[in-house]
Design a protein around this motif. Sequence first.
Motif, short mmCIF file in Angstrom:
data_model
loop_
_atom_site.label_atom_id
_atom_site.label_comp_id
_atom_site.label_asym_id
_atom_site.label_seq_id
_atom_site.Cartn_x
_atom_site.Cartn_y
_atom_site.Cartn_z
N ALA A 73 34.22 0.89 12.81
CA ALA A 73 33.85 0.89 11.39
C ALA A 73 33.94 -0.49 10.77
N THR A 74 34.41 -1.45 11.54
CA THR A 74 34.36 -2.84 11.08
C THR A 74 33.32 -3.56 11.90
N GLN A 75 32.46 -4.27 11.25
CA GLN A 75 31.64 -5.23 12.01
C GLN A 75 32.11 -6.62 11.60
N CYS A 76 31.50 -7.17 10.55
CA CYS A 76 31.99 -8.49 10.14
C CYS A 76 33.40 -8.41 9.56
N GLY A 77 33.76 -7.24 9.05
CA GLY A 77 35.13 -7.03 8.59
C GLY A 77 35.43 -7.53 7.20
N PHE A 78 34.48 -8.14 6.55
CA PHE A 78 34.79 -8.73 5.24
C PHE A 78 34.98 -7.64 4.17
N CYS A 79 34.27 -6.53 4.33
CA CYS A 79 34.43 -5.43 3.39
C CYS A 79 35.63 -4.56 3.74
N THR A 80 36.15 -4.74 4.96
CA THR A 80 37.07 -3.76 5.53
C THR A 80 38.36 -3.58 4.73
N LEU A 114 30.79 -2.04 -1.13
CA LEU A 114 29.56 -2.32 -0.38
C LEU A 114 29.89 -2.70 1.05
N CYS A 115 29.06 -2.24 1.96
CA CYS A 115 29.11 -2.74 3.33
C CYS A 115 27.68 -3.01 3.74
N ARG A 116 27.41 -4.21 4.20
CA ARG A 116 26.05 -4.54 4.58
C ARG A 116 25.86 -4.42 6.08
N CYS A 117 26.94 -4.23 6.83
CA CYS A 117 26.82 -4.25 8.29
C CYS A 117 26.65 -2.86 8.91
N THR A 118 27.37 -1.88 8.42
CA THR A 118 27.53 -0.64 9.19
C THR A 118 26.62 0.48 8.76
N GLY A 119 25.98 0.36 7.60
CA GLY A 119 25.24 1.52 7.09
C GLY A 119 26.18 2.66 6.72
N PHE A 157 24.90 -10.35 2.68
CA PHE A 157 26.17 -10.21 3.40
C PHE A 157 27.29 -10.23 2.38
N THR A 158 28.44 -9.69 2.75
CA THR A 158 29.51 -9.58 1.75
C THR A 158 30.29 -10.88 1.58
N GLU A 159 30.37 -11.71 2.60
CA GLU A 159 31.15 -12.94 2.46
C GLU A 159 30.28 -14.06 1.91
#
Lengths: 157, 774
Positions: free
Chosen positions: A99-106, A136-141, B193-195
Amino acid sequence: MSSRELLSFRLNGHPVEVPCPSPRVLLDLLREDLRLTGTKRGCDLGTCGCCAVLVDGRPTLSCLTLARLVDGRSVETIEGVSPPRGLNPVQAAFVAHGATQCGFCTPGFVVTATALLRSNPRPSRAEIERAISGNLCRCTGYIKIIEAIEDAARTEE
Amino acid sequence: MPSSEPGPYRLLGGRIPYVEGPLKVTGRAEYTDDIQRPGMIVGRLLRSPWPHARLLSVDVREARALPGVLAVLTGDRYPTPFGVLPITHDETAIAVGKARYIGDIVAAVAATDELTAEKALSLVRFEVEPLPEYSDPRSGLSKVAEPIHARGLLGSNIQKEVVQHFGDVDAAFARAAVTVRFRGRFAGVTHAFTEPMATVAEATPDGRLTVWSATQVPHYLHRALSEVLEIPMHRIRVIKPEVGGGFGGKSDPLPHEIVCAALALETGRPVKILFDREDVFYTNHGRHPTQNDVRIAADADGNLLGYDIEALIEGGAWSSFGTVTTYYNGVLAMGPYRVPNFRYKGQRVYTTKPPSGAMRAHGGTNLRYSIELALDALAEKLGTDPFDLRLRNALPPNSTTINQFRITSTSFVKCLTAVRERSGWDAKFRRLPYGRGVGLGCGFYISGSNSPIHFTPKMPQSTVHLKVDMDGGIAVHSMQADIGQGSNTLLAAIVAEVLGVDLERVHVQRVDSDVSPVDLGSYSSRVTFMMGNAAREAAESLRDRLVAAAARTLGEPAETLEVGHERIGVRGRPDRFVTFLDALHAAMETSGALTASGSYRSPTMGGTFKGARAGTAPAYSFAAYVAEVDVDVETGAYRVPRLWAAFDCGRALNRLAVEGQIEGSIHMGLGQVMGESMNYRSSRLLNPSLLEYKIPMPQQMPKVEILLVGDDDPEGPFGAKEAGEGPLIATLPAVGNALYDAVGVRFSELPITPDRVLRGLDLRAAEHRPWKGA
Ligand code: FES
Ligand code: FES
């Protein structure tokens, strides 16, 4: 710089006293002054949820919260919801489900989901979606994030 | 649920949780903005409020005099132009002579704190001469009064023009039984992107410069820093911390990265530049606003005879990847179908707006929407099913396209067959009630660009180093850039797989140009294919030395040994083995710590005509998606409740990551087709925030069923191909074609917002075209 007040509140379970210039927002206080960098800054405008922390147990956008408003209250950050060793059930489920990709939203999702499961241990899918709709999460949908929260709810039972 | 045949590998082919997951879920992963250096100060950028203006003079005295200000920079200090492509260096760190869009960087300040820096920026005074604004690309097609760049073609604002013709398109159209035409218009979209971008730079008294940056392509940043700052590369150290998403938006070397380093050089202090969300939107480099015109000819049996394609692509203020974009908007039409005759004219035009650049599925997305909608129109004219039309024309494996792309593996037919069955297509297409429909969209994308952006010196596209010392931990170095897609995890898994050891033994090191060998980074969907092959080669060479040492210890011939379960032992003799550690220590007796290296260079391919390399790739991915839509014909609002995604990425090496890439791509594709749009009033961006630029919410995501049907690719590592970008493409036309099935309108303008749906319905009613009993 405007007058400094001394804030006292509970941070991650421990009482703290922190000097704080009055226009400071909580996110800056946490990240810049206290070096708690787990809470992320995605927009500074209340639009992304990356900066979510728990104030008196409720998910709160720290970028929109004046630091002095937490005086006398309890603040929990991602550092606080993480056990000293290992992972809490929400975190473990996020890892297992990818459930983490880039992890910035995590961190924002983890504190939000942790709060949800504390107040509602068996949320429906719609309740999960509503709870995370400020993140918001832009990576995981969102698919694996929702699966992870459902899974964490199951294992916590 | 995805298919899950057990593969021949221990780890690869399974579901491998991301190795840095525990750090990310606890907030312990370190991103650029988390970096704190002693004595660090703040860099801030002044952005142009003018869409196009000559900078006549600038007065920075007041700003410089402000207490707390350590440096004020304007464009004249580091004027060397740069750009991601060596052939189009048209950017500067800070605007020189002219500002070219609202948001262009015109000055920079370093100060002890943010408020002082902001104050200083407000004290910088410019005298400017306003120049004509060019907000419509069509206005730049011929000679203009003041070209945005001197390099524009013949005094126009055309940055790049591509004209290609293979076969004889006019003859193909002349003998066609059926022709169709589709004209698409696409708003610009951005990565979101979020960052936000962030850079930290520090110049030290030993004459070195260290730059930490949120970048997808540390190597190109390294080059650009060296060129503009005129410091040899070996004195610059580029470090990539965790990156909070990129999707192409962090793949150009960006001006603020150079400015940050320049401020560090000027002040001698560590400097951080952190973007706010507006900075991110003005930096853009998102998908190009595009108008395309696709004509397709076919014979009476539905065999495709030719494509005739034109594209007008809006570049914004700079070139960025634009030359590649201009080619891709044509040549990525070469799959997944056989196209015997092909003509393309593409023009990319500068405008006085934030630069467009590379965004996930770069160059292939808008083109594919128009082709797939045209093909459905063709199927309708021919009275054939959209699937049957595509099956008839599928590119065969091991074939060559008319523009000499080498196609090796393709499981496109399997994609079509699987998705047709799983989606229940035959029972749904043209059979659902008015307002509901299903649509098919297909995809084709490069699995790594065959031609690296820099040709000199000639180098492999990826190199991986391994080091293992007596502790038995395996350190992996490579400049491949994990930006969330899971490439660190794949790198670790490949090494562990080959050496037969546990994943936790393998430590992928942070990208650091001092120690990481060059890999070209995360763009063009190249990492799995190229880094994967390099990693495999490095690990195999290490394995061979361990096996040789084990053979000596055991007194058995090396050929009889196998690795696995942290052991090296005799095949078929479970009692005859040495542990990995014992073999390692035996191997170290002569050499100390072991090191190994592997690299990958793609084979020679492509034609010899101008532009022949554009779009050549060592492999291609294929996709066939079916979307189901549900339209509220009163309001024009619609949902996509279901989506079936059949994808050919060869062998999926980490199913968790492949699914994640597909799901994220669908989200991003749905955003573009359903609502995302960079909105402008002339050249002014109207929605530079995540509140006004809306990406889909969890409630808008369909239930997704993923079908991984790819056969092994002959050259991909363990049979794998890309899955990072291609999965986006098919999403858009699947929705577009489903809307036609639902309400009888082929929407040609993206995003397809509810008001456009209503307008389409009105238009259809006015033309008295009934649809499914409406
Ligand atoms: S940083 Fe607070 S909502 Fe985005
Ligand atoms: S994992 Fe990247 S934004 Fe959510």
